[in-house]
Write an enzyme that holds these catalytic residues in place. Structure first.
Site, short mmCIF file in Angstrom:
data_model
loop_
_atom_site.label_atom_id
_atom_site.label_comp_id
_atom_site.label_asym_id
_atom_site.label_seq_id
_atom_site.Cartn_x
_atom_site.Cartn_y
_atom_site.Cartn_z
N SER A 170 0.89 -1.02 -0.05
CA SER A 170 -0.01 0.11 -0.02
C SER A 170 0.85 1.30 -0.05
O SER A 170 1.64 1.36 -0.87
CB SER A 170 -1.05 0.06 1.13
OG SER A 170 -1.86 1.07 1.29
N ASP A 235 -10.35 -4.23 -4.87
CA ASP A 235 -9.94 -3.14 -3.73
C ASP A 235 -10.43 -1.85 -3.94
O ASP A 235 -10.68 -1.05 -4.97
CB ASP A 235 -8.38 -3.07 -4.29
CG ASP A 235 -7.33 -2.09 -3.27
OD1 ASP A 235 -7.95 -1.33 -2.62
OD2 ASP A 235 -6.15 -2.51 -3.16
N HIS A 264 -8.44 -4.26 -0.16
CA HIS A 264 -7.35 -3.70 0.08
C HIS A 264 -6.40 -4.34 1.41
O HIS A 264 -5.35 -4.54 1.33
CB HIS A 264 -7.51 -2.44 0.43
CG HIS A 264 -6.11 -1.45 0.45
ND1 HIS A 264 -5.53 -1.41 -0.69
CD2 HIS A 264 -5.60 -0.93 1.51
CE1 HIS A 264 -4.47 -0.60 -0.45
NE2 HIS A 264 -4.37 -0.48 1.03
#
Length: 288
Positions: A170, A235, A264
């Site tokens: 991320s 996501d 995610h």
């Protein structure tokens, strides 16, 4: 990643104060620290104390395999570093840049489990303003933080670049891509990566503006190491299209892992996540 209203985003990007402030508003959510580091009288040995919120899942034996210390960055901050010895015969060490709303305490159990399953040691660090690290989280500090971690991994432990896998998750893909674009390593793994801050906030953005933060899309083509990209198809924070766009820009892409139905924060819960990492580390890297 962004909790701003549309009008606030418009104001921010139409009259941007600076990329660092965009980054701070859109990306950084440091949690209350879940650990402390206590230094002994010699100033050379640090002891890790985990709070209940760290949710440690192992015994004291596994905890003894974790070494922590503080190191300085070029921006004048002191960052917390964690070396997790998961396997005595590990060929590779993951330089792991974690996600947004966690710190080293919360990640420690995950590191033990991941490293032991894919036969890798793990070196990680907390960004400025996270956990026991001083300073504030900014884009420039991210780059200085990972540079300091890289240098510590090289000098303190003597680990050579060809034995380092740069792993970013991320927001952690931002410093990972920046570092990998400047230094060659064994490989790069990008887990739920973003193309740029502007493209997360405004998905129809087609170019990189001067005030855009986290421009992974412009740096990834400079990476000469093999790159494995992992992304969930559902996501809800960083759209799957970001992973696809980055994959298309790689010099040396390997077969990506598109996790069907994953969001995610749950990619790791799918069986193919560990299987793909095991295959990549134990088989593919040998032949690359």
């Amino acid at each position: 990643m962004n909790n701003l209203s549309f009008s606030e985003l418009c104001c921010l990007f139409c009259c941007p104060p600076c990329p660092g402030k965009i980054a701070s508003k859109l990306a950084f959510l440091p949690p209350d620290p879940t650990y402390t580091l206590m230094c002994d009288e010699s100033g050379s040995r640090w002891t890790l104390h985990l709070s209940e919120r760290a949710d440690w899942q192992y015994s004291s034996r596994e905890k003894d395999a974790i070494e922590c210390f503080m190191t300085g960055t070029s921006k004048g901050n002191r960052i917390a570093c964690m070396f997790v010895r998961c396997s005595p015969n590990a060929k590779y060490t993951l330089l792991f840049s974690h996600g947004n709303a966690v710190d080293l305490g919360q990640m420690s159990s995950f590191y033990i489990g991941l490293g032991s399953r894919i036969n890798c040691n793990i070196f990680s660090y907390d960004y400025s303003g996270y956990g026991a690290s001083s300073g504030k989280p900014t884009e420039k500090n991210l780059y200085a933080d990972i540079e300091a971690a890289w240098l510590s991994l090289r000098t303190r432990y003597g680990i050579r670049p060809e034995n380092v896998i740069i792993y970013g998750q991320s927001i952690g893909t931002v410093p990972s891509v920046d570092l990998a674009a400047r230094y060659e390593s064994a490989a790069v793994i990008l887990h739920s990566p973003l193309t740029s801050g502007m493209r997360v906030a405004f998905p129809d953005t087609k170019k990189t503006y001067c005030f855009d933060a986290f421009p992974n899309i412009d740096k990834i083509s400079k990476i000469t190491s093999p790159v494995l990209i992992i992304h969930g198809t559902e996501d809800e924070v960083i759209d799957f299209s970001h992973g696809l766009a980055l994959f298309e820009r790689c010099q040396r892409p390997v077969e990506p892992l598109w996790v069907e139905g994953a969001g995610h924060n749950d990619v790791e819960l799918y069986g193919q996540y560990l299987e793909r990492l095991k295959q990549f580390v134990s088989q593919e890297l040998v032949n690359l």
